[in-house]
Write a protein that holds these residues in place. Structure first.
Motif, short mmCIF file in Angstrom:
data_model
loop_
_atom_site.label_atom_id
_atom_site.label_comp_id
_atom_site.label_asym_id
_atom_site.label_seq_id
_atom_site.Cartn_x
_atom_site.Cartn_y
_atom_site.Cartn_z
N LEU A 90 -10.94 9.78 10.48
CA LEU A 90 -10.12 8.59 10.73
C LEU A 90 -9.30 8.31 9.47
N LEU A 91 -8.07 7.84 9.64
CA LEU A 91 -7.17 7.62 8.51
C LEU A 91 -6.63 6.20 8.47
N SER A 92 -6.47 5.66 7.26
CA SER A 92 -5.83 4.35 7.10
C SER A 92 -5.53 4.08 5.63
N HIS A 93 -4.98 2.89 5.35
CA HIS A 93 -4.51 2.56 4.01
C HIS A 93 -5.45 1.68 3.20
N ASP A 94 -6.21 0.81 3.87
CA ASP A 94 -6.94 -0.28 3.20
C ASP A 94 -5.94 -1.13 2.42
N ALA A 95 -4.83 -1.45 3.09
CA ALA A 95 -3.75 -2.18 2.43
C ALA A 95 -3.60 -3.57 3.02
N GLY A 96 -2.56 -4.29 2.56
CA GLY A 96 -2.30 -5.65 2.99
C GLY A 96 -2.73 -6.65 1.94
N TRP A 97 -3.77 -7.44 2.26
CA TRP A 97 -4.42 -8.32 1.29
C TRP A 97 -3.61 -9.55 0.88
N TYR A 98 -3.13 -10.33 1.84
CA TYR A 98 -2.60 -11.65 1.50
C TYR A 98 -3.75 -12.41 0.84
N SER A 99 -3.50 -12.96 -0.35
CA SER A 99 -4.56 -13.59 -1.12
C SER A 99 -4.34 -15.10 -1.25
N PRO A 100 -5.13 -15.92 -0.55
CA PRO A 100 -5.00 -17.37 -0.65
C PRO A 100 -5.17 -17.84 -2.10
N GLY A 101 -4.38 -18.81 -2.47
CA GLY A 101 -4.47 -19.34 -3.83
C GLY A 101 -3.50 -18.72 -4.79
N GLU A 102 -2.94 -17.54 -4.43
CA GLU A 102 -1.94 -16.90 -5.28
C GLU A 102 -0.54 -17.21 -4.75
N PRO A 103 0.45 -17.31 -5.62
CA PRO A 103 1.81 -17.61 -5.17
C PRO A 103 2.29 -16.63 -4.12
N ASN A 104 2.72 -17.16 -2.98
CA ASN A 104 3.22 -16.34 -1.87
C ASN A 104 2.22 -15.29 -1.41
N GLY A 105 0.92 -15.57 -1.61
CA GLY A 105 -0.10 -14.64 -1.15
C GLY A 105 -0.34 -13.44 -2.04
N GLY A 106 0.24 -13.43 -3.23
CA GLY A 106 0.02 -12.32 -4.16
C GLY A 106 0.84 -11.09 -3.82
N ASP A 107 0.43 -9.95 -4.37
CA ASP A 107 1.17 -8.69 -4.18
C ASP A 107 0.69 -8.00 -2.91
N PHE A 108 1.31 -8.31 -1.80
CA PHE A 108 0.95 -7.71 -0.53
C PHE A 108 1.40 -6.25 -0.51
N ILE A 109 0.46 -5.36 -0.19
CA ILE A 109 0.74 -3.92 -0.15
C ILE A 109 1.03 -3.50 1.28
N GLY A 110 2.14 -2.85 1.51
CA GLY A 110 2.54 -2.44 2.86
C GLY A 110 1.71 -1.29 3.41
N PHE A 111 1.98 -0.96 4.68
CA PHE A 111 1.19 0.03 5.40
C PHE A 111 1.99 1.30 5.71
N THR A 112 2.81 1.75 4.76
CA THR A 112 3.73 2.85 5.08
C THR A 112 3.45 4.16 4.35
N ALA A 113 2.53 4.17 3.40
CA ALA A 113 2.29 5.40 2.62
C ALA A 113 1.90 6.58 3.52
N LEU A 114 1.18 6.30 4.59
CA LEU A 114 0.80 7.35 5.53
C LEU A 114 2.03 8.05 6.09
N PHE A 115 3.02 7.26 6.48
CA PHE A 115 4.20 7.81 7.15
C PHE A 115 5.23 8.36 6.17
N ASP A 116 5.41 7.66 5.06
CA ASP A 116 6.46 8.05 4.12
C ASP A 116 6.03 9.14 3.15
N LYS A 117 4.72 9.21 2.87
CA LYS A 117 4.25 10.15 1.85
C LYS A 117 3.26 11.19 2.39
N LEU A 118 2.17 10.72 3.03
CA LEU A 118 1.10 11.65 3.40
C LEU A 118 1.49 12.59 4.54
N ILE A 119 2.06 12.06 5.62
CA ILE A 119 2.39 12.92 6.76
C ILE A 119 3.38 14.02 6.38
#
Length: 331
Positions: A274-303
């Motif tokens: 099974l494959l995935s990123h373990d990405a995202g992570w809106y973080s409450p308490g941080e400005p604008n939810g912190g550094d949200f990581i997108g879900f595209t590395a699979l498509f843009d890099k790995l595939i």
């Protein structure tokens, strides 16, 4: 006359068995049940929001749903354009799980979300509620089964899998062993897949031992963060047990995942990957939810790298469509 009736009888029996099989196997999303064939391209381990403040302080008061939606919507639209149909949202209870938020995102994007029941025991038990320490495995399982039967809190949203986590080691601590046992009880009652934040193979093996003692078919267990295992031969051992091997940190290490997936192909165990990123992570308490990581590395890099290594579309579909549908089907 018999020559006419018998073939029709056989056809009727086959049709009835097929219909029964279809009805007894489904995927539970936050918006209701779907057929496994509808699941489509699936990311099996992602996070929309995670609240690291601790079990004693977290709660819906910590974030504004509309603000979270505004922040994450562009990232979801981006992967929708790449063909993603379903996301397994792995944020557990007392760490920011929000079923209603996921429903809102489904309504806005059409992407289906699957949420969970269960508790997260790693990181020094910081994310476990007080009752997890005093209650038995049976009592914890009763709570989780109730979520499956009645919905999470008062949302009416039903979990589609069990999410637990344990600390790394050759042996499980008493609290971790209790969580695994509770997951086993819940699975036997509900059919929900057991997805456990684990890491190295020695820890996964300790969990498998507990599950086997509980009478669990190990094909109902997902070894989460299996990319942490350095000895690739242990992937073969996992596959022999029937374990789902979750290589789910693509956002953090594309080359390492490439190496592991190639090994799995060479050893003919892609049907357990099974494959995935373990990405995202809106973080409450941080400005604008912190550094949200997108879900595209699979498509843009790995595939693209996998295709350079000779991977076919059929092999990619196996890992991204067929395996998730098989793993998360509730029977």
């Amino acid at each position: 006359m018999k020559r006419i009736i018998i073939p029709f009888l056989i056809i009727f029996i086959i049709f009835s068995c097929t219909e029964q099989k279809s009805e007894s196997s489904y995927i539970q999303t936050v918006s209701g049940k779907i057929n496994p064939d509808e699941m489509g391209l699936t990311l099996i381990h992602e996070h929309i929001l995670v609240d690291f403040i601790g079990a004693d302080s977290t709660g819906y008061h910590r974030w504004d749903k509309d603000s979270v939606v505004q922040r994450v919507l562009p990232f979801l639209e981006e992967i929708k354009s790449k063909g993603v149909k379903t996301i397994i949202e792995c944020t557990p209870s007392y760490l920011g799980k929000d079923p209603v938020l996921l429903q809102k995102l489904t309504d806005l994007t059409g992407i289906r979300f699957i949420t969970n029941t269960g508790y997260y025991g790693a990181v020094g038990e910081k994310y476990l509620p007080e009752h997890a320490f005093s209650e038995s495995a049976e009592e914890l399982a009763e709570r989780w089964i109730r979520e499956y039967e009645e919905g999470i809190e008062d949302t009416g949203v039903v979990p589609g899998f069990i999410k637990i986590s344990v600390n790394e080691g050759d042996q499980l601590s008493p609290i971790d062993k209790k969580l695994v046992h509770a997951a086993a009880i819940t699975h036997l009652e509900t059919g929900l897949l057991i997805v456990s934040h684990t890491g190295p193979w020695n820890t996964a093996k300790a969990e498998i031992d507990v599950l086997k003692e509980s009478g669990i078919d190990i094909s109902n267990f997902v070894w989460v963060h299996a990319q942490a295992e350095k000895d690739f031969e242990n992937y073969l051992k996992a596959a022999e047990h029937g374990v789902w091997i979750s290589l789910d940190g693509i956002a953090w290490d594309v080359p390492g995942h490439l190496e592991r997936i190639v090994y799995c192909k060479e050893n003919r165990i892609l049907d357990r990957v099974l494959l995935s990123h373990d990405a995202g992570w809106y973080s409450p308490g941080e400005p604008n939810g912190g550094d949200f990581i997108g879900f595209t590395a699979l498509f843009d890099k790995l595939i693209p790298l996998l295709k350079d290594k000779g991977f076919t579309q059929k092999e990619l579909d196996l890992m991204l469509i067929e395996n998730p549908a098989k793993a998360f089907s509730i029977r």
